[in-house]
Write a protein that holds these residues in place. Structure first.
Motif, PDB file in Angstrom:
ATOM      1  N   ARG A  13      -5.031   5.078  -1.106  1.00 20.37           N
ATOM      2  CA  ARG A  13      -3.673   4.534  -1.047  1.00 20.37           C
ATOM      3  C   ARG A  13      -3.506   3.397  -2.054  1.00 20.37           C
ATOM      4  NH1 ARG A  13      -2.167   3.377   4.997  1.00 20.37           N
ATOM      5  NH2 ARG A  13      -0.137   2.988   4.053  1.00 20.37           N
ATOM      6  N   GLU A  14      -4.514   2.561  -2.174  1.00 19.76           N
ATOM      7  CA  GLU A  14      -4.481   1.462  -3.140  1.00 19.76           C
ATOM      8  C   GLU A  14      -4.508   2.000  -4.579  1.00 19.76           C
ATOM      9  OE1 GLU A  14      -7.485  -2.098  -4.353  1.00 19.76           O
ATOM     10  OE2 GLU A  14      -7.116  -1.819  -2.201  1.00 19.76           O
TER      11      GLU A  14
ATOM     12  N   GLU B 103      -1.092   3.267  -5.654  1.00 19.08           N
ATOM     13  CA  GLU B 103       0.008   2.291  -5.631  1.00 19.08           C
ATOM     14  C   GLU B 103       0.739   2.154  -6.973  1.00 19.08           C
ATOM     15  OE1 GLU B 103       2.659   0.054  -3.762  1.00 19.08           O
ATOM     16  OE2 GLU B 103       0.953   0.933  -2.733  1.00 19.08           O
ATOM     17  N   PRO B 104       0.040   2.090  -8.106  1.00 17.72           N
ATOM     18  CA  PRO B 104       0.748   1.944  -9.383  1.00 17.72           C
ATOM     19  C   PRO B 104       1.478   3.212  -9.855  1.00 17.72           C
ATOM     20  CG  PRO B 104      -1.580   1.316  -9.609  1.00 17.72           C
ATOM     21  CD  PRO B 104      -1.408   1.964  -8.272  1.00 17.72           C
ATOM     22  N   TYR B 105       1.394   4.273  -9.092  1.00 17.18           N
ATOM     23  CA  TYR B 105       1.990   5.546  -9.497  1.00 17.18           C
ATOM     24  C   TYR B 105       3.069   5.957  -8.491  1.00 17.18           C
ATOM     25  CZ  TYR B 105      -2.313   5.389 -12.155  1.00 17.18           C
ATOM     26  OH  TYR B 105      -3.340   4.980 -12.968  1.00 17.18           O
ATOM     27  N   PRO B 106       4.259   5.375  -8.595  1.00 16.53           N
ATOM     28  CA  PRO B 106       5.309   5.640  -7.609  1.00 16.53           C
ATOM     29  C   PRO B 106       5.804   7.086  -7.621  1.00 16.53           C
ATOM     30  CG  PRO B 106       6.157   4.328  -9.424  1.00 16.53           C
ATOM     31  CD  PRO B 106       4.681   4.434  -9.617  1.00 16.53           C
TER      32      PRO B 106
ATOM     33  N   MET C 207       0.846  -1.186   0.000  1.00 17.43           N
ATOM     34  CA  MET C 207       0.000   0.000   0.000  1.00 17.43           C
ATOM     35  C   MET C 207       0.893   1.252   0.000  1.00 17.43           C
ATOM     36  SD  MET C 207      -3.424   0.623   2.249  1.00 17.43           S
ATOM     37  CE  MET C 207      -4.245  -0.797   1.566  1.00 17.43           C
ATOM     38  N   LYS C 208       0.448   2.269  -0.660  1.00 14.41           N
ATOM     39  CA  LYS C 208       1.192   3.513  -0.801  1.00 14.41           C
ATOM     40  C   LYS C 208       1.518   4.135   0.557  1.00 14.41           C
ATOM     41  CE  LYS C 208       2.234   6.954  -3.750  1.00 14.41           C
ATOM     42  NZ  LYS C 208       3.188   6.747  -4.800  1.00 14.41           N
ATOM     43  N   LYS C 209       2.771   4.540   0.723  1.00  7.30           N
ATOM     44  CA  LYS C 209       3.189   5.231   1.948  1.00  7.30           C
ATOM     45  C   LYS C 209       2.573   6.621   1.970  1.00  7.30           C
ATOM     46  CE  LYS C 209       7.299   7.142   4.142  1.00  7.30           C
ATOM     47  NZ  LYS C 209       7.169   8.554   3.942  1.00  7.30           N
ATOM     48  N   ARG C 210       2.067   6.998   3.131  1.00 12.07           N
ATOM     49  CA  ARG C 210       1.534   8.351   3.261  1.00 12.07           C
ATOM     50  C   ARG C 210       2.435   9.147   4.187  1.00 12.07           C
ATOM     51  NH1 ARG C 210      -3.519   6.724   6.909  1.00 12.07           N
ATOM     52  NH2 ARG C 210      -2.586   7.147   8.924  1.00 12.07           N
TER      53      ARG C 210
END
Length: 110
Positions: free
Chosen positions: A43-44, A47-50, A1-4
């Protein structure tokens, strides 16, 4: 999951915008049930967009965020491209539309 990134002052928000080319700012309040439900989905989605940096602001803690970015309700999501607002969504988000807009930005910056 994307870090916030937890942004706990308006100065941190400003620095975050200056240091990152693509920023997705998520503004919420602790007592908002919609805010709690949407954040994991956002966040999900990111995820594909670093290259997109996710910043989270508690509007109760950073009260200035409302006046700085003209926020009248939470959650509010604002996508910044090079410190300029590009996408804004609030309360009830159309994820299909948001995904299309993110793909558009991704194509421009990849």
């Amino acid at each position: 999951m994307k870090k916030r990134n937890e942004l706990t002052s308006i100065e941190m928000v400003d620095d975050f915008l200056q240091q990152n080319e693509l920023v997705f700012l998520y503004v919420s309040r602790p007592e908002c049930s919609v805010c709690h439900a949407l954040l994991p989905k956002i966040r999900e989605l990111l995820e594909p967009y670093p290259m997109v940096s996710l910043g989270h602001v508690d509007a109760n803690l950073v009260e200035e965020v409302a006046s700085r970015f003209l926020i009248f309700t939470v959650p509010t999501m604002i996508m910044f491209v090079e410190q300029k607002e590009y996408i804004r969504a609030d309360r009830f988000v159309r994820f299909d539309r948001l995904e299309e807009q993110l793909q558009q930005i991704h194509r421009m910056y990849s």
